[in-house]
Design a protein around this motif. Structure first.
Motif, PDB file in Angstrom:
ATOM      1  N   ILE A 183       6.302  -0.010  21.804  1.00 40.01           N
ATOM      2  CA  ILE A 183       6.345  -0.928  22.931  1.00 40.01           C
ATOM      3  C   ILE A 183       7.754  -1.477  23.053  1.00 40.01           C
ATOM      4  O   ILE A 183       8.374  -1.857  22.052  1.00 40.01           O
ATOM      5  CB  ILE A 183       5.324  -2.061  22.756  1.00 40.01           C
ATOM      6  CG1 ILE A 183       3.918  -1.467  22.713  1.00 40.01           C
ATOM      7  CG2 ILE A 183       5.458  -3.087  23.870  1.00 40.01           C
ATOM      8  CD1 ILE A 183       2.843  -2.458  22.352  1.00 40.01           C
ATOM      9  N   GLN A 184       8.248  -1.494  24.281  1.00 40.68           N
ATOM     10  CA  GLN A 184       9.588  -2.016  24.538  1.00 40.68           C
ATOM     11  C   GLN A 184       9.518  -2.998  25.705  1.00 40.68           C
ATOM     12  O   GLN A 184       8.821  -2.751  26.677  1.00 40.68           O
ATOM     13  CB  GLN A 184      10.529  -0.870  24.900  1.00 40.68           C
ATOM     14  CG  GLN A 184      11.915  -1.313  25.313  1.00 40.68           C
ATOM     15  CD  GLN A 184      12.799  -0.122  25.606  1.00 40.68           C
ATOM     16  OE1 GLN A 184      13.225   0.565  24.692  1.00 40.68           O
ATOM     17  NE2 GLN A 184      13.057   0.133  26.873  1.00 40.68           N
ATOM     18  N   THR A 185      10.229  -4.095  25.583  1.00 41.39           N
ATOM     19  CA  THR A 185      10.351  -5.045  26.687  1.00 41.39           C
ATOM     20  C   THR A 185      11.810  -5.102  27.112  1.00 41.39           C
ATOM     21  O   THR A 185      12.712  -4.940  26.298  1.00 41.39           O
ATOM     22  CB  THR A 185       9.875  -6.452  26.295  1.00 41.39           C
ATOM     23  OG1 THR A 185      10.635  -6.893  25.179  1.00 41.39           O
ATOM     24  CG2 THR A 185       8.405  -6.446  25.918  1.00 41.39           C
ATOM     25  N   ARG A 186      12.003  -5.309  28.407  1.00 31.24           N
ATOM     26  CA  ARG A 186      13.356  -5.457  28.949  1.00 31.24           C
ATOM     27  C   ARG A 186      13.263  -6.339  30.176  1.00 31.24           C
ATOM     28  O   ARG A 186      12.172  -6.609  30.672  1.00 31.24           O
ATOM     29  CB  ARG A 186      13.977  -4.106  29.280  1.00 31.24           C
ATOM     30  CG  ARG A 186      13.202  -3.280  30.274  1.00 31.24           C
ATOM     31  CD  ARG A 186      13.806  -1.886  30.463  1.00 31.24           C
ATOM     32  NE  ARG A 186      12.966  -1.059  31.291  1.00 31.24           N
ATOM     33  CZ  ARG A 186      13.017  -1.008  32.612  1.00 31.24           C
ATOM     34  NH1 ARG A 186      13.900  -1.740  33.263  1.00 31.24           N
ATOM     35  NH2 ARG A 186      12.206  -0.226  33.298  1.00 31.24           N
ATOM     36  N   ASN A 187      14.405  -6.788  30.667  1.00 31.28           N
ATOM     37  CA  ASN A 187      14.418  -7.588  31.880  1.00 31.28           C
ATOM     38  C   ASN A 187      15.677  -7.293  32.672  1.00 31.28           C
ATOM     39  O   ASN A 187      16.655  -6.772  32.141  1.00 31.28           O
ATOM     40  CB  ASN A 187      14.287  -9.080  31.557  1.00 31.28           C
ATOM     41  CG  ASN A 187      15.436  -9.588  30.723  1.00 31.28           C
ATOM     42  OD1 ASN A 187      16.559  -9.699  31.206  1.00 31.28           O
ATOM     43  ND2 ASN A 187      15.170  -9.915  29.464  1.00 31.28           N
ATOM     44  N   ASN A 204       6.096  -1.416  15.022  1.00 32.19           N
ATOM     45  CA  ASN A 204       5.876  -1.349  16.461  1.00 32.19           C
ATOM     46  C   ASN A 204       5.342   0.043  16.778  1.00 32.19           C
ATOM     47  O   ASN A 204       6.103   1.001  16.897  1.00 32.19           O
ATOM     48  CB  ASN A 204       7.189  -1.623  17.194  1.00 32.19           C
ATOM     49  CG  ASN A 204       7.029  -1.623  18.696  1.00 32.19           C
ATOM     50  OD1 ASN A 204       5.991  -1.282  19.228  1.00 32.19           O
ATOM     51  ND2 ASN A 204       8.090  -2.000  19.376  1.00 32.19           N
ATOM     52  N   ILE A 216      -0.771   1.083  31.968  1.00 31.66           N
ATOM     53  CA  ILE A 216       0.350   1.016  31.039  1.00 31.66           C
ATOM     54  C   ILE A 216       1.448   1.979  31.494  1.00 31.66           C
ATOM     55  O   ILE A 216       1.192   3.166  31.701  1.00 31.66           O
ATOM     56  CB  ILE A 216      -0.096   1.383  29.605  1.00 31.66           C
ATOM     57  CG1 ILE A 216      -1.343   0.596  29.190  1.00 31.66           C
ATOM     58  CG2 ILE A 216       1.055   1.197  28.625  1.00 31.66           C
ATOM     59  CD1 ILE A 216      -1.147  -0.892  29.089  1.00 31.66           C
ATOM     60  N   TYR A 264      10.597  -9.057  34.295  1.00 37.49           N
ATOM     61  CA  TYR A 264      10.327  -8.623  32.924  1.00 37.49           C
ATOM     62  C   TYR A 264       9.450  -7.377  32.960  1.00 37.49           C
ATOM     63  O   TYR A 264       8.480  -7.313  33.715  1.00 37.49           O
ATOM     64  CB  TYR A 264       9.625  -9.732  32.142  1.00 37.49           C
ATOM     65  CG  TYR A 264      10.516 -10.932  31.941  1.00 37.49           C
ATOM     66  CD1 TYR A 264      11.350 -11.011  30.832  1.00 37.49           C
ATOM     67  CD2 TYR A 264      10.532 -11.972  32.864  1.00 37.49           C
ATOM     68  CE1 TYR A 264      12.183 -12.109  30.648  1.00 37.49           C
ATOM     69  CE2 TYR A 264      11.353 -13.069  32.690  1.00 37.49           C
ATOM     70  CZ  TYR A 264      12.180 -13.133  31.579  1.00 37.49           C
ATOM     71  OH  TYR A 264      13.002 -14.212  31.411  1.00 37.49           O
ATOM     72  N   VAL A 265       9.800  -6.392  32.147  1.00 33.56           N
ATOM     73  CA  VAL A 265       9.086  -5.121  32.111  1.00 33.56           C
ATOM     74  C   VAL A 265       8.659  -4.836  30.674  1.00 33.56           C
ATOM     75  O   VAL A 265       9.459  -4.957  29.748  1.00 33.56           O
ATOM     76  CB  VAL A 265       9.989  -3.959  32.615  1.00 33.56           C
ATOM     77  CG1 VAL A 265       9.261  -2.635  32.538  1.00 33.56           C
ATOM     78  CG2 VAL A 265      10.473  -4.243  34.018  1.00 33.56           C
ATOM     79  N   THR A 266       7.395  -4.455  30.518  1.00 33.16           N
ATOM     80  CA  THR A 266       6.877  -3.995  29.227  1.00 33.16           C
ATOM     81  C   THR A 266       6.402  -2.564  29.417  1.00 33.16           C
ATOM     82  O   THR A 266       5.665  -2.278  30.364  1.00 33.16           O
ATOM     83  CB  THR A 266       5.723  -4.879  28.745  1.00 33.16           C
ATOM     84  OG1 THR A 266       6.180  -6.228  28.631  1.00 33.16           O
ATOM     85  CG2 THR A 266       5.205  -4.407  27.386  1.00 33.16           C
ATOM     86  N   GLU A 267       6.837  -1.661  28.552  1.00 32.52           N
ATOM     87  CA  GLU A 267       6.497  -0.248  28.679  1.00 32.52           C
ATOM     88  C   GLU A 267       6.399   0.375  27.296  1.00 32.52           C
ATOM     89  O   GLU A 267       6.858  -0.203  26.299  1.00 32.52           O
ATOM     90  CB  GLU A 267       7.544   0.475  29.529  1.00 32.52           C
ATOM     91  CG  GLU A 267       8.951   0.316  29.017  1.00 32.52           C
ATOM     92  CD  GLU A 267      10.018   0.526  30.083  1.00 32.52           C
ATOM     93  OE1 GLU A 267       9.695   0.774  31.247  1.00 32.52           O
ATOM     94  OE2 GLU A 267      11.202   0.448  29.721  1.00 32.52           O
TER      95      GLU A 267
END
Length: 143
Positions: free
Chosen positions: A74-78, A2, A46, A88-91
Protein backbone atom coordinates in the motif's frame (compact mmCIF):
# COMPACT_ATOMS: atom_id res chain seq x y z
CA UNK A 1 5.38 -4.81 7.30
CA UNK A 2 3.39 -3.43 4.36
CA UNK A 3 1.72 -6.27 2.42
CA UNK A 4 -1.62 -6.40 0.62
CA UNK A 5 -3.23 -9.41 -1.03
CA UNK A 6 -6.43 -8.75 -2.95
CA UNK A 7 -8.75 -10.80 -5.15
CA UNK A 8 -11.36 -9.05 -7.23
CA UNK A 9 -12.64 -8.12 -10.67
CA UNK A 10 -11.46 -5.27 -12.87
CA UNK A 11 -13.94 -2.41 -13.20
CA UNK A 12 -12.59 -1.33 -16.62
CA UNK A 13 -9.77 -2.21 -19.00
CA UNK A 14 -6.26 -1.42 -17.68
CA UNK A 15 -4.64 1.81 -18.83
CA UNK A 16 -1.06 1.40 -20.09
CA UNK A 17 1.18 4.49 -20.26
CA UNK A 18 4.89 5.16 -20.39
CA UNK A 19 6.99 7.56 -18.34
CA UNK A 20 9.19 10.09 -20.19
CA UNK A 21 12.05 7.60 -19.65
CA UNK A 22 10.09 4.83 -21.39
CA UNK A 23 9.10 2.83 -18.30
CA UNK A 24 5.72 1.07 -18.62
CA UNK A 25 3.09 1.79 -15.97
CA UNK A 26 -0.41 0.29 -15.95
CA UNK A 27 -3.24 1.37 -13.69
CA UNK A 28 -6.53 -0.40 -13.05
CA UNK A 29 -9.18 -0.69 -10.36
CA UNK A 30 -10.26 -3.92 -8.69
CA UNK A 31 -13.75 -4.29 -7.20
CA UNK A 32 -13.81 -6.44 -4.07
CA UNK A 33 -17.05 -7.41 -2.34
CA UNK A 34 -17.01 -7.18 1.45
CA UNK A 35 -18.28 -10.29 3.19
CA UNK A 36 -21.63 -9.34 4.74
CA UNK A 37 -24.58 -11.27 6.01
CA UNK A 38 -27.16 -8.59 5.21
CA UNK A 39 -28.85 -7.94 1.85
CA UNK A 40 -26.83 -4.78 1.18
CA UNK A 41 -23.57 -5.93 -0.34
CA UNK A 42 -20.77 -3.39 -0.01
CA UNK A 43 -17.91 -3.20 -2.48
CA UNK A 44 -14.47 -1.64 -2.19
CA UNK A 45 -12.77 -0.23 -5.28
CA UNK A 46 -8.99 -0.45 -4.94
CA UNK A 47 -6.61 1.33 -7.32
CA UNK A 48 -3.70 -0.82 -8.52
CA UNK A 49 -0.45 0.35 -10.15
CA UNK A 50 1.93 -2.05 -11.93
CA UNK A 51 5.35 -1.11 -13.31
CA UNK A 52 7.71 -2.37 -16.02
CA UNK A 53 7.18 -5.94 -17.36
CA UNK A 54 4.32 -6.57 -14.93
CA UNK A 55 2.61 -3.47 -16.35
CA UNK A 56 2.95 -4.83 -19.91
CA UNK A 57 1.52 -8.23 -18.89
CA UNK A 58 -1.39 -6.71 -16.98
CA UNK A 59 -2.29 -4.47 -19.92
CA UNK A 60 -2.10 -7.38 -22.35
CA UNK A 61 -3.99 -10.07 -20.42
CA UNK A 62 -6.40 -8.25 -18.12
CA UNK A 63 -9.71 -6.73 -19.19
CA UNK A 64 -12.88 -5.37 -17.65
CA UNK A 65 -14.63 -8.06 -15.61
CA UNK A 66 -11.54 -10.27 -15.42
CA UNK A 67 -10.75 -11.71 -12.00
CA UNK A 68 -7.22 -11.39 -10.65
CA UNK A 69 -5.24 -11.66 -7.45
CA UNK A 70 -2.86 -8.82 -6.67
CA UNK A 71 -0.01 -8.99 -4.17
CA UNK A 72 1.77 -5.77 -3.36
CA UNK A 73 2.24 -2.90 -0.95
CA UNK A 74 0.00 0.00 0.00
CA UNK A 75 1.29 3.43 -0.94
CA UNK A 76 -0.10 6.86 -0.13
CA UNK A 77 0.78 10.08 -1.92
CA UNK A 78 -0.64 13.55 -2.35
CA UNK A 79 -0.58 16.39 -4.84
CA UNK A 80 -2.22 19.75 -5.47
CA UNK A 81 -4.88 19.66 -8.21
CA UNK A 82 -5.64 22.42 -10.73
CA UNK A 83 -7.85 24.22 -8.21
CA UNK A 84 -4.98 24.26 -5.71
CA UNK A 85 -6.66 21.72 -3.44
CA UNK A 86 -4.61 18.96 -1.82
CA UNK A 87 -5.61 15.50 -3.10
CA UNK A 88 -4.65 12.32 -1.21
CA UNK A 89 -4.32 9.02 -3.06
CA UNK A 90 -4.04 5.51 -1.63
CA UNK A 91 -3.15 2.70 -4.04
CA UNK A 92 -1.58 -0.73 -4.15
CA UNK A 93 1.75 -1.06 -5.97
CA UNK A 94 1.59 -4.52 -7.52
CA UNK A 95 4.53 -6.86 -7.03
CA UNK A 96 2.74 -9.95 -8.36
CA UNK A 97 -0.49 -10.44 -10.31
CA UNK A 98 -2.21 -13.79 -10.80
CA UNK A 99 -4.66 -13.87 -13.70
CA UNK A 100 -7.49 -15.98 -12.30
CA UNK A 101 -10.59 -16.15 -14.46
CA UNK A 102 -11.94 -15.06 -17.79
CA UNK A 103 -14.49 -12.27 -18.20
CA UNK A 104 -16.71 -12.23 -15.16
CA UNK A 105 -14.43 -14.72 -13.38
CA UNK A 106 -15.83 -17.76 -15.19
CA UNK A 107 -12.52 -19.60 -14.97
CA UNK A 108 -11.80 -19.32 -18.67
CA UNK A 109 -8.36 -18.04 -19.51
CA UNK A 110 -7.21 -16.15 -22.51
CA UNK A 111 -6.45 -12.72 -23.76
CA UNK A 112 -9.11 -10.06 -23.18
CA UNK A 113 -11.77 -12.70 -22.40
CA UNK A 114 -11.35 -14.79 -25.57
CA UNK A 115 -11.28 -18.57 -25.30
CA UNK A 116 -7.76 -19.78 -26.19
CA UNK A 117 -6.87 -22.87 -28.15
CA UNK A 118 -6.33 -26.04 -26.12
CA UNK A 119 -2.95 -25.95 -24.40
CA UNK A 120 -2.51 -22.20 -24.90
CA UNK A 121 -4.20 -20.96 -21.71
CA UNK A 122 -1.48 -19.03 -19.82
CA UNK A 123 -3.69 -18.80 -16.70
CA UNK A 124 -5.21 -22.23 -16.09
CA UNK A 125 -3.98 -25.51 -14.73
CA UNK A 126 -1.46 -26.88 -17.26
CA UNK A 127 -2.31 -30.47 -16.25
CA UNK A 128 -6.11 -30.21 -16.17
CA UNK A 129 -6.83 -31.30 -19.75
CA UNK A 130 -4.29 -34.09 -20.18
CA UNK A 131 -5.47 -36.47 -17.47
CA UNK A 132 -2.11 -38.24 -17.52
CA UNK A 133 0.18 -38.88 -14.58
CA UNK A 134 3.37 -36.86 -14.45
CA UNK A 135 6.65 -38.47 -13.49
CA UNK A 136 9.10 -36.09 -11.86
CA UNK A 137 12.76 -37.02 -11.49
CA UNK A 138 13.66 -35.17 -8.28
CA UNK A 139 17.38 -35.70 -8.93
CA UNK A 140 17.21 -33.38 -11.97
CA UNK A 141 15.40 -30.47 -10.30
CA UNK A 142 17.42 -27.26 -10.24
CA UNK A 143 17.01 -26.36 -6.57
Amino acid sequence: MNKAILIGNLTKDPELRYTPNGVAVTTFTVAINRPRRSENQETDFINIVAWQKLADLAAEYLAKGRQCAVEGRIQTRNYDNKEGKRVYVTEVIAENIQFLGGRGGNGQGGQRGEQPERGQDPFGDPFASSGQAINIDFDNLQF
